[in-house]
Design an enzyme around this catalytic site. Structure first.
Site, short mmCIF file in Angstrom:
data_model
loop_
_atom_site.label_atom_id
_atom_site.label_comp_id
_atom_site.label_asym_id
_atom_site.label_seq_id
_atom_site.Cartn_x
_atom_site.Cartn_y
_atom_site.Cartn_z
N LYS A 1 -7.82 17.80 3.78
CA LYS A 1 -8.71 18.70 3.02
C LYS A 1 -9.46 19.65 3.94
O LYS A 1 -9.75 20.79 3.57
CB LYS A 1 -9.68 17.91 2.14
CG LYS A 1 -8.95 17.24 0.97
CD LYS A 1 -9.83 16.96 -0.22
CE LYS A 1 -8.98 16.47 -1.39
NZ LYS A 1 -9.73 15.95 -2.51
N LYS B 1 -3.32 17.64 -7.90
CA LYS B 1 -4.12 18.50 -8.78
C LYS B 1 -4.44 19.83 -8.15
O LYS B 1 -4.56 20.83 -8.81
CB LYS B 1 -5.48 17.82 -8.97
CG LYS B 1 -5.62 16.90 -10.07
CD LYS B 1 -7.12 16.77 -10.33
CE LYS B 1 -7.48 15.37 -10.70
NZ LYS B 1 -8.21 14.68 -9.64
N LYS C 1 3.14 14.77 -2.21
CA LYS C 1 2.70 14.20 -3.49
C LYS C 1 2.34 15.31 -4.49
O LYS C 1 1.94 16.41 -4.10
CB LYS C 1 1.52 13.24 -3.29
CG LYS C 1 0.18 13.89 -3.08
CD LYS C 1 -0.96 12.89 -3.36
CE LYS C 1 -2.26 13.65 -3.46
NZ LYS C 1 -3.39 12.94 -3.98
P1 ATP Z 1 -6.55 16.30 -5.16
O1 ATP Z 1 -5.27 17.05 -5.15
O2 ATP Z 1 -7.74 17.15 -5.54
O3 ATP Z 1 -6.77 15.48 -3.94
P2 ATP Z 1 -5.40 14.22 -6.71
O4 ATP Z 1 -4.34 14.77 -7.60
O5 ATP Z 1 -4.98 13.46 -5.52
O6 ATP Z 1 -6.46 15.33 -6.37
P3 ATP Z 1 -7.45 12.29 -7.34
O7 ATP Z 1 -8.57 12.50 -8.28
O8 ATP Z 1 -7.76 12.35 -5.90
O9 ATP Z 1 -6.30 13.33 -7.65
O10 ATP Z 1 -6.70 10.94 -7.67
C1 ATP Z 1 -6.90 10.13 -8.80
C2 ATP Z 1 -5.97 8.95 -8.79
O11 ATP Z 1 -4.63 9.40 -8.97
C3 ATP Z 1 -5.97 8.16 -7.48
O12 ATP Z 1 -5.85 6.78 -7.77
C4 ATP Z 1 -4.74 8.63 -6.78
O13 ATP Z 1 -4.21 7.67 -5.90
C5 ATP Z 1 -3.79 8.88 -7.95
N1 ATP Z 1 -2.79 9.88 -7.63
C6 ATP Z 1 -3.03 11.17 -7.31
N2 ATP Z 1 -1.88 11.83 -7.12
C7 ATP Z 1 -0.89 10.94 -7.33
C8 ATP Z 1 0.54 11.01 -7.28
N3 ATP Z 1 1.16 12.14 -6.99
N4 ATP Z 1 1.26 9.92 -7.57
C9 ATP Z 1 0.63 8.77 -7.89
N5 ATP Z 1 -0.70 8.62 -7.94
C10 ATP Z 1 -1.47 9.68 -7.67
#
Ligand code: ATP
Ligand code: LTN
Length: 338
Positions: A116, A201, A198
């Site tokens: 980040k 968001k 991955k």
């Molecule tokens: P950002 O991109 O802003 O870091 P993010 O998509 O990783 O956001 P978070 O709010 O950080 O979202 O994650 C929420 C939950 O979703 C966490 O338990 C995280 O491990 C899970 N998660 C996020 N992305 C994935 C993915 N691609 N596959 C499986 N689990 C995920």
């Protein structure tokens, strides 16, 4: 009521941007079956979101949208404690105490911080570095034993363990030492455009991400455009490390349709990628549609959501207060006269 005989589960998602299919399959969906056997707390972690720049009005909207989404995905507020992190001030207070236990060196090493910091080079704020300490506070405040998260959060849960163990040995037994609960297949859903990364968001490429609010046309369009693998075995639907794009779609298909990956490979043998991608789209749409309808219904009932959040914060606070006063006592702070 919190059942003291059940082990406790805690998890949360940041109300940052649009919740993705990765968040759903990797995290939220795996929470619902836990509600029977565990004492669960599910939190909308709005304070964490502030570590990257937010538009205040959007953060407010995203927070309520995510609350409704939790319920639409099957979180039952009469069973689990559903609340907003900032409604329970003990999270930030315990984080301060834990800041004095966590080391700069270990925070500096966190993969998500490094990632980040690279992506938000103009805003490497202290909160971004401290993020895992606030997350440790979320977990330790409730004496949670199991933390259902996706793979990317394992390092943070391990840090929470280290902090708990360190605090316990420095000040005597205080915190339950938490552990990760990973789902076998959904723990890492990949980007549709870069299937070794991955699905995230915060990905600026809209085509890489299926959002839970995407309509059927958007889902179909994105899946049609999903990167597949240009190997010699073209058009062979097989789960294989050499085929990360197709393997990811097979995982998504399997999780959304309930068909095992092995059976899906047989089902699409000789059919080609086009047919397969349409079937993946159908499966995803059939999962998203009822969630979207229920979220919409809930968002129209503001009174209900407010009652859920009020009660959630009260139930969470009762547990949080107990832990925080114990911690304050252990570290040597003079108790407030009441
Ligand atoms: P950002 O991109 O802003 O870091 P993010 O998509 O990783 O956001 P978070 O709010 O950080 O979202 O994650 C929420 C939950 O979703 C966490 O338990 C995280 O491990 C899970 N998660 C996020 N992305 C994935 C993915 N691609 N596959 C499986 N689990 C995920
Ligand atoms: N960092 C997590 C969100 C989060 C969390 C938590 C998850 C904040 N506090 C406590 C589990 C337990 C993420 O998903 N990025």
């Amino acid at each position: 009521m919190a059942d003291e005989t059940k082990k406790r589960v805690f998890s949360g998602v940041q109300p940052t941007g649009k919740v993705t299919l990765g968040n759903y399959l990797g995290a939220i969906r795996n929470w619902t079956p836990l509600q029977e056997s565990f004492d669960c707390l599910f939190c909308v972690v709005d304070l964490h979101s502030l570590t990257v720049r937010q538009v205040p009005a959007e953060l407010r909207k995203n927070t309520l949208d995510l609350t409704a989404l939790y319920i639409a995905c099957g979180i039952d507020p009469s069973q689990s404690i559903l609340f907003i992190q900032s409604h329970v001030h003990e999270h930030a207070e315990l984080a301060w105490i834990l800041d004095t236990v966590a080391y700069v060196g270990e925070l500096n090493r966190m993969t998500q911080f490094k990632d980040k910091a690279r992506r938000h080079a103009d805003n490497i704020n202290m909160g971004l570095m401290n993020y895992p300490v606030l997350m440790a506070s979320d977990i330790l405040l409730y004496q949670a034993e199991y933390i259902p998260v996706g793979k990317d959060q394992v390092q943070h849960v391990e840090l929470a363990r280290d902090i708990a163990v360190r605090f316990n040995s420095r000040y005597s037994d205080t915190f339950v030492v938490p552990q990760c609960m990973l789902s076998k297949t959904g723990s890492s859903i990949k980007s549709l455009q870069e299937p070794t990364a991955k699905m995230s968001k915060s990905d600026p490429d809209d085509n890489a991400v299926i959002s839970l609010t995407d309509d059927p046309d958007a889902v179909r369009r994105k899946l049609r455009r999903a990167v597949t693998d240009s190997d010699t075995d073209a058009h062979c639907v097989r789960h294989d490390a050499a085929k990360p794009g197709i393997s990811n779609l097979l995982n998504v298909y399997s999780l959304c349709s309930g068909v095992s990956v092995a059976d899906a490979e047989k089902q699409f043998e000789g059919k080609g990628y086009g047919v397969f991608k349409e079937a993946v789209a159908d499966a995803v749409v059939s999962v998203l549609q009822p969630i979207q309808a229920e979220q919409k219904r809930l968002l129209a009932d503001k009174g209900y959501l407010e009652r859920v959040l009020k009660e959630g914060a009260e139930r969470a606070s009762a547990i949080a207060q107990r832990t925080l006063s114990k911690v304050y006592r252990k570290v040597g702070l003079v108790p407030k006269i009441r």
